[in-house]
Design a protein around this motif. Structure first.
Motif, PDB file in Angstrom:
ATOM      1  N   ILE A  87      -5.014   1.056   0.297  1.00 17.35           N
ATOM      2  CA  ILE A  87      -4.740   0.905   1.903  1.00 17.35           C
ATOM      3  C   ILE A  87      -6.183   0.102   1.490  1.00 17.35           C
ATOM      4  CG2 ILE A  87      -4.073   1.276   4.396  1.00 17.35           C
ATOM      5  CD1 ILE A  87      -2.349   3.339   2.708  1.00 17.35           C
ATOM      6  N   LYS A  88      -6.718  -1.259   2.406  1.00 16.01           N
ATOM      7  CA  LYS A  88      -7.873  -1.532   2.737  1.00 16.01           C
ATOM      8  C   LYS A  88      -8.723  -1.179   4.220  1.00 16.01           C
ATOM      9  CE  LYS A  88      -8.180  -4.670  -1.030  1.00 16.01           C
ATOM     10  NZ  LYS A  88      -6.761  -3.368  -1.636  1.00 16.01           N
ATOM     11  N   GLU A 107      -4.544  -2.935   8.545  1.00 14.10           N
ATOM     12  CA  GLU A 107      -3.557  -3.135   7.063  1.00 14.10           C
ATOM     13  C   GLU A 107      -2.749  -1.517   6.716  1.00 14.10           C
ATOM     14  OE1 GLU A 107      -4.411  -3.365   2.991  1.00 14.10           O
ATOM     15  OE2 GLU A 107      -2.892  -3.103   2.137  1.00 14.10           O
ATOM     16  N   GLN A 140      -0.277  -1.418  10.090  1.00  9.06           N
ATOM     17  CA  GLN A 140       0.988  -2.686   9.654  1.00  9.06           C
ATOM     18  C   GLN A 140       1.763  -1.736   8.634  1.00  9.06           C
ATOM     19  OE1 GLN A 140       0.217  -5.958   6.925  1.00  9.06           O
ATOM     20  NE2 GLN A 140       1.955  -5.671   6.503  1.00  9.06           N
ATOM     21  N   ILE A 141       1.372  -0.631   7.848  1.00  5.31           N
ATOM     22  CA  ILE A 141       2.222   0.539   6.666  1.00  5.31           C
ATOM     23  C   ILE A 141       3.121   1.072   7.114  1.00  5.31           C
ATOM     24  CG2 ILE A 141       2.123   1.409   4.292  1.00  5.31           C
ATOM     25  CD1 ILE A 141      -0.253   0.023   3.773  1.00  5.31           C
ATOM     26  N   TRP A 189     -10.328   4.510   1.186  1.00  8.33           N
ATOM     27  CA  TRP A 189      -9.739   2.714   1.503  1.00  8.33           C
ATOM     28  C   TRP A 189      -9.812   1.328   0.173  1.00  8.33           C
ATOM     29  CZ3 TRP A 189      -7.871   2.902   6.014  1.00  8.33           C
ATOM     30  CH2 TRP A 189      -7.848   3.543   6.407  1.00  8.33           C
TER      31      TRP A 189
END
Ligand SMILES: C[S@@+](CC[C@H](N)C(=O)[O-])C[C@H]1O[C@@H](n2cnc3c(N)ncnc32)[C@H](O)[C@@H]1O
Length: 239
Positions: free
Chosen positions: A95-96, A100, A103-104, A92
């Motif tokens: 991409i946190k 997120e 969303q991506i 992570w």
């Protein structure tokens, strides 16, 4: 056996992820590219907008835009829940967190859906299931890609993978496959035999890439008909 929509769990990545998974440089992007098991990825749509040429193949392209959109909405929470249960198998950093990621992935799949009908008319989204023969000529494409299908689904069996890659190499000068892990984030059991098999006839290498989401999933397989360019390392073994 019929490919049923109710068994499809659509999940798609974007152009930037493809660029990093496959180390796509300008000289690669400008080749004629074919992407196998491309599903609802945003790659084809984004490449087309940038003026490049990509044909995507996947059995899900037999379904309508409305059906695929509905299936994406129906299954997304289930996929995200599975990811939440296996968070430790992923890295992570880029991409946190799960929001997120959602969303991506949703953005990539919306990009795909918005392009799907026009792309189908233009012959950029072709319904096709490996290892069946494709409707293309020998060496028609400079580069063939497989993201998150071949090698990852080791349970399909070695013969499935060998036949599929053989068909890819019939129509492509070079093939790249990512990742080299299986769904449990372990090195895929079919990888060593694939490397041995194709090394007899082709230039085969395993290369580290700048993309890692599945933990330790930062290597791709390259199989080419001729030697790679002088700027790239050539290795015939697993490193
Ligand atoms: C995990 S998704 C990957 C989608 C996309 N390549 C990406 O990385 O975002 C795997 C894809 O393989 C497709 N697939 C399943 N069986 C296949 C087959 N026999 N031949 C080609 N693709 C297949 C699925 O429909 C699905 O779209």
């Amino acid at each position: 056996m019929a490919f049923e929509l109710q068994r499809v769990v659509p999940w798609g990545r974007n152009f930037d992820e493809y660029r990093r998974m496959f180390t796509l440089r300008e000289e690669d992007l400008s080749k004629r590219i074919i992407s196998f098991g491309d599903g609802p990825a945003g790659f084809n749509a984004q490449m087309t907008t940038l003026g490049y040429q990509v044909v995507s193949l996947d059995p899900i392209y037999q379904f309508s835009k409305a059906s695929l959109g509905q299936r994406i909405r129906e299954t997304k929470d289930e996929v995200l829940a599975q990811l939440r249960n296996n968070e430790a198998n992923f890295v992570w950093t880029t991409i946190k967190d799960i929001p997120e990621l959602e969303q991506i992935r949703m953005e990539a799949m919306q990009t795909f859906l918005a392009d799907y009908e026009a792309g189908k008319e233009q012959g950029r989204y072709v319904p096709h299931a490996l290892p069946d023969q494709t409707p293309f000529q020998d060496d028609e494409f400079g580069l063939g890609l497989s993201s998150h299908f071949l090698i990852l689904y080791a349970k399909l069996g070695l013969e499935f993978h060998l036949q599929s890659i053989r068909e890819m190499l019939r129509i492509c000068q070079e093939v790249r496959i990512f990742p080299l892990l299986d769904l449990d984030a372990k090195e895929s059991s079919v990888l060593p035999d694939i490397v041995d098999f194709f090394s007899k006839e082709y230039t085969v290498s395993i290369e580290q890439v700048s993309y890692e989401f599945q933990r330790n999933g930062n290597r791709m397989l390259r199989i080419a008909k001729s030697s790679f360019g002088m700027d790239r390392p050539v290795k015939n073994s697993i490193n």
